[in-house]
Design a protein around this motif. Structure first.
Motif, PDB file in Angstrom:
ATOM      1  N   PRO A  41      -2.503   8.535  -9.688  1.00  0.00           N
ATOM      2  CA  PRO A  41      -2.853   7.988  -8.283  1.00  0.00           C
ATOM      3  C   PRO A  41      -2.300   9.065  -7.230  1.00  0.00           C
ATOM      4  O   PRO A  41      -1.061   9.280  -7.284  1.00  0.00           O
ATOM      5  N   THR A  42      -2.993   9.435  -6.407  1.00  0.00           N
ATOM      6  CA  THR A  42      -2.570  10.627  -5.140  1.00  0.00           C
ATOM      7  C   THR A  42      -3.312  10.115  -3.906  1.00  0.00           C
ATOM      8  O   THR A  42      -4.072   9.522  -3.871  1.00  0.00           O
ATOM      9  N   ILE A  96      -1.044   0.688   3.921  1.00  0.00           N
ATOM     10  CA  ILE A  96      -0.668   1.551   2.817  1.00  0.00           C
ATOM     11  C   ILE A  96       0.532   1.262   2.072  1.00  0.00           C
ATOM     12  O   ILE A  96       1.575   1.285   2.650  1.00  0.00           O
ATOM     13  N   GLU A  97       0.234   1.028   0.704  1.00  0.00           N
ATOM     14  CA  GLU A  97       1.264   0.344   0.021  1.00  0.00           C
ATOM     15  C   GLU A  97       2.061   1.537  -0.544  1.00  0.00           C
ATOM     16  O   GLU A  97       1.890   2.814  -0.412  1.00  0.00           O
ATOM     17  N   GLU A  98       3.541   1.114  -0.502  1.00  0.00           N
ATOM     18  CA  GLU A  98       4.631   2.041  -0.945  1.00  0.00           C
ATOM     19  C   GLU A  98       4.805   1.955  -2.598  1.00  0.00           C
ATOM     20  O   GLU A  98       4.350   1.209  -3.110  1.00  0.00           O
ATOM     21  N   GLN A  99       5.334   3.122  -2.953  1.00  0.00           N
ATOM     22  CA  GLN A  99       6.078   3.275  -4.164  1.00  0.00           C
ATOM     23  C   GLN A  99       4.807   3.197  -5.279  1.00  0.00           C
ATOM     24  O   GLN A  99       4.959   2.590  -6.493  1.00  0.00           O
ATOM     25  N   CYS A 100       3.450   3.532  -4.846  1.00  0.00           N
ATOM     26  CA  CYS A 100       2.219   3.401  -5.622  1.00  0.00           C
ATOM     27  C   CYS A 100       1.646   4.740  -6.151  1.00  0.00           C
ATOM     28  O   CYS A 100       0.672   4.846  -6.992  1.00  0.00           O
ATOM     29  N   TYR A 101       2.161   5.861  -5.643  1.00  0.00           N
ATOM     30  CA  TYR A 101       1.571   7.220  -5.901  1.00  0.00           C
ATOM     31  C   TYR A 101       2.349   8.273  -6.624  1.00  0.00           C
ATOM     32  O   TYR A 101       3.508   8.141  -6.547  1.00  0.00           O
ATOM     33  N   GLU A 102       1.554   8.948  -7.777  1.00  0.00           N
ATOM     34  CA  GLU A 102       2.227   9.984  -8.283  1.00  0.00           C
ATOM     35  C   GLU A 102       2.583  10.917  -7.495  1.00  0.00           C
ATOM     36  O   GLU A 102       3.511  11.693  -7.528  1.00  0.00           O
ATOM     37  N   LEU A 128       6.085   6.491  -0.023  1.00  0.00           N
ATOM     38  CA  LEU A 128       4.741   6.254  -0.839  1.00  0.00           C
ATOM     39  C   LEU A 128       4.695   6.494  -2.268  1.00  0.00           C
ATOM     40  O   LEU A 128       4.258   5.995  -3.185  1.00  0.00           O
ATOM     41  N   LYS A 130       6.209   6.872  -6.291  1.00  0.00           N
ATOM     42  CA  LYS A 130       6.860   6.398  -7.341  1.00  0.00           C
ATOM     43  C   LYS A 130       7.951   7.089  -7.668  1.00  0.00           C
ATOM     44  O   LYS A 130       8.268   8.325  -7.058  1.00  0.00           O
TER      45      LYS A 130
END
Length: 195
Positions: A41-42, A96-102, A128, A130
């Motif tokens: 996820p980006t 925009i959700e935090e701690q969700c993206y590579e 943002l 992970k």
């Protein structure tokens, strides 16, 4: 984003989208992404016409495109209907959700912000990610003082420490000043890994 810059993008969205889509592909950006990003996820913050988000999606980085300009998002949707696009803006990025993206890509965006919002915006970009996620951040370098182009877009001049202060808690992987293959302008490019 600076209000005058945002208005310029909204009122001239088709022009800017066509300009960006017709520029050279930006192999410097793409090679950097391949070197540092992890497939997963980006998010592309400041996705503009969607050109980079579309390339990311096609290359194993499922990408959410985010932009402050509704005009540019409309253009991105028309040019790249396969993309998932969201309207949101730095520094808060509401929705925009935090701690969700590579991976987070923020290509030549922060120089359009007032200087007092840059550090908090960089901090938000890190939020943002992970753990161990990668942030690619670049901006056009403007020397001496803020300036506006002929259409009114802000190019903020700021000390690099404003950005570095926002990157506390991240490991620096790359830091360079180069001429962008895409725009031909001098840009600063930083890649970090979140601890």
């Amino acid at each position: 984003m600076d209000l005058k810059t945002l208005t310029t993008y909204d009122q001239n969205a088709e022009h800017y989208a066509q300009e960006w889509e017709s520029q050279p592909a930006g192999n410097d950006l793409r090679e950097t992404v391949k070197k540092f990003f992890t497939q997963g996820p980006t998010i592309d913050v400041g996705c503009g016409s969607g050109r980079d988000a579309a390339w990311l999606c096609a290359n194993g980085y499922p990408t959410l495109g985010v932009d402050a300009s509704t005009g540019l998002l409309n253009q991105a949707h028309a040019l790249h209907p396969e993309l998932i696009l969201v309207h949101s803006a730095l520094p808060a990025l509401p929705g925009i959700e935090e701690q969700c993206y590579e991976n987070v890509l923020c290509e030549t965006v922060i120089m359009h912000l007032p200087v007092d919002l840059i550090e908090s915006s960089v901090q938000k970009l890190l939020m943002l990610l992970k753990r161990q996620g990668i942030l690619y951040l670049s901006w056009r370098v403007t020397e001496h003082q803020d300036r506006r182009d002929e259409k009114g877009r802000l190019y903020a001049s700021f000390d690099e420490r404003v950005v570095i202060n926002g990157l506390v808690g991240a490991q620096l992987l790359m830091d360079e000043k180069v001429v962008s293959e895409s725009s031909g302008k001098i840009i600063r490019r930083i890649v970090v890994r979140k601890d």
